[in-house]
Enzyme design. Structure first.
Site, PDB file in Angstrom:
ATOM      1  N   SER A   1       0.819  -1.209   0.000  1.00  0.00           N
ATOM      2  CA  SER A   1       0.000   0.000   0.000  1.00  0.00           C
ATOM      3  C   SER A   1       0.850   1.254   0.000  1.00  0.00           C
ATOM      4  O   SER A   1       0.347   2.358  -0.198  1.00  0.00           O
ATOM      5  CB  SER A   1      -0.913   0.009   1.228  1.00  0.00           C
ATOM      6  N   CYS A   2       2.143   1.085   0.257  1.00  0.00           N
ATOM      7  CA  CYS A   2       3.074   2.211   0.177  1.00  0.00           C
ATOM      8  C   CYS A   2       3.198   2.649  -1.282  1.00  0.00           C
ATOM      9  O   CYS A   2       2.778   1.946  -2.190  1.00  0.00           O
ATOM     10  CB  CYS A   2       4.454   1.811   0.670  1.00  0.00           C
ATOM     11  N   ILE A   3       3.792   3.831  -1.468  1.00  0.00           N
ATOM     12  CA  ILE A   3       3.984   4.306  -2.838  1.00  0.00           C
ATOM     13  C   ILE A   3       5.451   4.623  -3.067  1.00  0.00           C
ATOM     14  O   ILE A   3       6.115   5.208  -2.202  1.00  0.00           O
ATOM     15  CB  ILE A   3       3.093   5.540  -3.119  1.00  0.00           C
TER      16      ILE A   3
END
Lengths: 206, 161
Positions: B28-30
């Protein structure tokens, strides 16, 4: 302010380790009965580590793992994550489905259900112990499964922790079967605030 | 010398040609890649959360998009990048687990992606590629010789942005 977990006392850490111990023991017994194999478990490690280092516990952020994730509802909302290296997940599925070892190379929907059910049973056994110690009613959600990179799967819980601080309190147990075919990691990650509720319930809140 | 520079979770790194920047296992990190194609200088940030003002702690600025990006851009400028030439490519923001009644907690990937879009607009940095969403993890590599942003997945193959 933040990173309350850096201020935990030795007594509090011991109490959390003991909960982990009994919870994981329950889970290991449940797993052992399902697959009819002796299960060894390590004494739970309780570690406070920078968020970015958590994926290294399971072989690095790009290691391929199966993860079963459950939310815990009740007065101390938490997340439970059961991680298995890919080969262990396949091994476990073969065992559960009564197939020859090495048969599974990808998971079909039946295999996925089986793994989720395992996660469900382990989480239930663990929460039983936690509820018993704390007299808090803690209920698991239905499980969700993902098979992907460890970093990606762990990001789900690490992001929740990231809102509170830069460190994670990881209560971690490793399961191994006697033939060393299955390895698993079990994580209980209390939501922000839930740790205090748990510590207060077992009477070691300062 | 060509070097592969690792960027951990909640971290950012900058570098120049011929090095590459890599970040493993984005969920879910970018992974936000900034690149100046003339100076061949770039940076890669692995952010976890959109907004440092909504969080209860702000010790590590590299954790949040809104604090990591200006710091990374400054370091690139120190190396010789020029802000008007800098473009952005982003990847990540997945929802790893699907629940029937996804709560806000579960949709953090989507919120991260939205916040990064808005932030880039506010900073006046042109976003030229976007590979966000889905339910799978990504490993990203920014090649500083070409500006190619390579996105590797387990089940969905590999693509170049």
């Amino acid at each position: 302010m933040s990173d309350e977990i850096l201020n935990l006392s030795a007594l509090q850490l011991d109490a959390l380790r003991e909960i982990g111990n009994v919870g994981a023991g329950n889970s290991a017994t449940a797993l052992s009965q399902i697959i009819n194999r002796k299960i060894d478990m390590t004494v739970p490690k309780i570690a406070i580590m920078p968020l970015g280092e958590v994926p290294d516990v399971v072989g690095g952020p790009d290691a391929m793992v199966a993860g079963v994730y459950l939310r815990v509802f009740g007065p101390a909302p938490s997340s439970i994550l059961f991680l298995l290296p890919r080969d262990s997940a396949f091994y476990l599925v073969d065992m559960l489905m009564g197939r020859e070892q090495g048969y599974t190379t990808t998971l079909n929907s039946m295999d996925e259900s089986a793994l989720m059910e395992i996660g469900n049973i382990l989480a239930g056994a663990y929460l039983n112990a936690l509820s018993h110690f704390t007299s808090l009613t803690l209920l698991p959600s239905i499980p969700a499964l993902a098979m992907d990179m460890a970093g990606a799967i762990l990001s789900v819980i690490l992001i929740q922790l990231g809102q509170m601080g830069d460190h994670a309190l990881v209560i971690e147990t490793e399961f191994t079967t006697e033939s060393d075919g299955v390895k698993g990691h079990f994580f209980l990650i209390p939501d922000p605030g839930s740790l205090n509720t748990i510590l207060a319930a077992i009477g070691v809140k300062e | 010398m060509s070097e592969l520079i690792k960027v951990g979770m909640a971290d950012y790194k900058v570098g120049r040609n011929p090095s590459s920047l890599i970040s493993y296992g984005l969920g879910s990190c970018i992974g936000i890649a900034l690149y100046d194609a003339v100076a061949k200088i770039g940076g890669l940030a692995h952010i976890m959360l959109p907004d440092s003002t909504q969080a209860r702690s702000a010790e590590n600025p590299a954790k949040f998009a809104d604090t990591a990006l200006p710091l990374m851009l400054d370091e690139m400028i120190k190396l010789g990048a020029l802000k008007p030439r800098v473009i952005a490519k982003i990847a990540g923001g997945a929802q790893m687990f699907t629940f029937a009644n996804a709560t806000d907690v579960m949709r953090v990937g989507e919120r991260n992606a939205d916040a990064v879009h808005m932030l880039l607009k506010k900073m006046d940095i042109k976003m030229v590629a976007d590979d966000t969403g889905g339910n799978y993890g990504r490993t990203v590599v920014l090649h500083l010789d070409t500006g190619i942003y390579r996105v590797r997945t387990i089940a969905k193959g590999e693509k170049e942005l």
